[in-house]
Design a protein around this motif. Structure first.
Motif, PDB file in Angstrom:
ATOM      1  N   ASN A 177      23.174   0.139  17.942  1.00  0.00           N
ATOM      2  CA  ASN A 177      24.480   0.799  17.822  1.00  0.00           C
ATOM      3  C   ASN A 177      25.075   1.031  19.214  1.00  0.00           C
ATOM      4  O   ASN A 177      24.495   1.732  20.043  1.00  0.00           O
ATOM      5  N   VAL A 185      24.618   5.645   8.264  1.00  0.00           N
ATOM      6  CA  VAL A 185      24.394   4.704   9.365  1.00  0.00           C
ATOM      7  C   VAL A 185      23.048   5.004  10.008  1.00  0.00           C
ATOM      8  O   VAL A 185      22.753   6.142  10.362  1.00  0.00           O
ATOM      9  N   ALA A 236      30.755  -5.715  14.567  1.00  0.00           N
ATOM     10  CA  ALA A 236      30.712  -4.808  13.430  1.00  0.00           C
ATOM     11  C   ALA A 236      31.429  -5.565  12.321  1.00  0.00           C
ATOM     12  O   ALA A 236      32.583  -5.344  12.026  1.00  0.00           O
TER      13      ALA A 236
END
Lengths: 247, 247
Positions: free
Chosen positions: A52, A110, A23
């Motif tokens: 993710n 996101v 990340a």
């Protein structure tokens, strides 16, 4: 990012994944992307995940929880009658994660980003391989498809396109996957060892080999050095285009 | 999509671009991505473009129009004193296109997507190479940078990373660019011939060679067949990981 590749061959299945999660460049961690569900001799199911990490871990957790809950009547990965149903179960788990996390993620800007490769064999069927998308829908490899990739797939695609065929031995396919991974690691910082290599031989319905390959692994080091050297030699052996010097 | 690569070497510059433009798989056309601005012996400037074709054509048109307008006092590509100013001019043209088209594109949900590689030499300077982004800002290749890519860059990156070095001859660099292009074309439908290959020899300030390479080009066919064959041989020559058969 992540890079996972899985190959469906006459002789069985080969899965290779890296373990880097990033990340941002200052938040890089090691998380395995490969999960095995196995009842040796009856079924073997291998999951590889990309996207993710909160979503993919959540989906795998849901799938694992349901193994212990066989009275509910709903299928789980130990009771699905065939691999198509297994892919459907994985898709359902992704959809449940979307119900839980989709809207809060959207509010934070996101993307709901998750994909799985699902492969294996259940006794009575041939080995099968699926690619499950973030919407929970999926496609299956056909006789024309020797592989699926997820994650950072482009760097390592040319070598697979050139050498894989359904009839190749599993160890040769593993070599191809490792070369593809090496090309990816060299060109992309967000993919890195340790690697998970899982081999399933056709009609065994169990994991034949699950190897943890770290940066010190002697065979992988040989691939890294040997392949680079072989490429440079092959490059030198091809004639230069002397005509480009002409106007 | 598009794939363009440019290399900055001790011996000069090598530019290679494809010519495929796609707005969906049923709307594929041929548009050259390479434009040359040249005053032979005094300056040579090569532009490669990627992204929204309306934007990149528009920017190139603005740059071309300004050549004839030397009285305005503003720099154009024939009057810029150095390549940094050339890159700035290209960035300004991209910004002008953003002023014209940015908001209407946004209203249609279309990203303002355009990038340029700008390279060449102006008498009195060494050859220089720049990468101009959609915002009109840009970076320059330094002694540690042998190449820039724009467009579908990932498939063809591993071979460049492995073999390029500043000291390589121009013809060898052209071979490397063509192999990189071949890997991209094989793995991605949106990149295709004819190709534009431009070679600039250091301190000549002119195009040394500008070759139009179509699918029938004998050298490119040799690369396509020879490189695939060489890869498969190199692949076969590396030992298989026999340990993966063990549980």
């Amino acid at each position: 990012m992540t890079y996972c590749v899985a190959m469906l061959l006459d002789a069985g299945l080969v899965f290779l994944s890296d373990s880097r999660t990033s990340a941002g460049v200052d938040q890089i961690s090691t998380f395995r992307k490969t999960t095995v569900f196995e009842r040796p001799g009856e079924r073997v199911i291998v999951l590889q995940s990309s996207g993710n990490l909160a979503i993919t871990q959540g989906a795998i957790n849901l799938l694992a929880e349901r193994l212990g809950n066989q009275e509910s009547g709903a299928d789980n990965l130990h009771t699905c009658r065939n691999m198509f149903e297994v892919a459907r179960c994985v898709g359902e788990a992704v959809r449940e994660m979307h119900l839980r996390d989709g809207e809060p993620l959207r509010q934070q800007g996101v993307e709901f980003n998750a994909s799985f490769i699902v492969g294996g064999q259940i006794d009575g069927e041939p080995p099968r391989l699926f690619n499950v998308y973030a919407a929970g829908n999926f496609i299956e490899a056909t006789p024309d498809t020797t592989y699926f990739q997820i994650g950072e797939s482009k760097y390592g695609k040319p070598i697979i396109d050139r050498v894989t065929r359904r009839s190749m031995p599993l160890s040769e396919a593993a070599k191809c996957a490792l070369i593809s991974m090496d090309s990816t690691i060299r060109s992309n910082l967000s993919v890195g060892p340790p690697l998970d290599l899982v081999i399933v031989r056709r009609d065994e319905c169990r994991v034949a080999s699950h190897v943890d390959i770290d940066a010190d692994n002697r065979y992988f080091q040989m691939i890294r050095n040997g392949w680079g050297e072989a490429l440079r030699e092959a490059f030198s052996a091809l004639p230069n285009p002397d005509w480009v010097g002409l106007r």
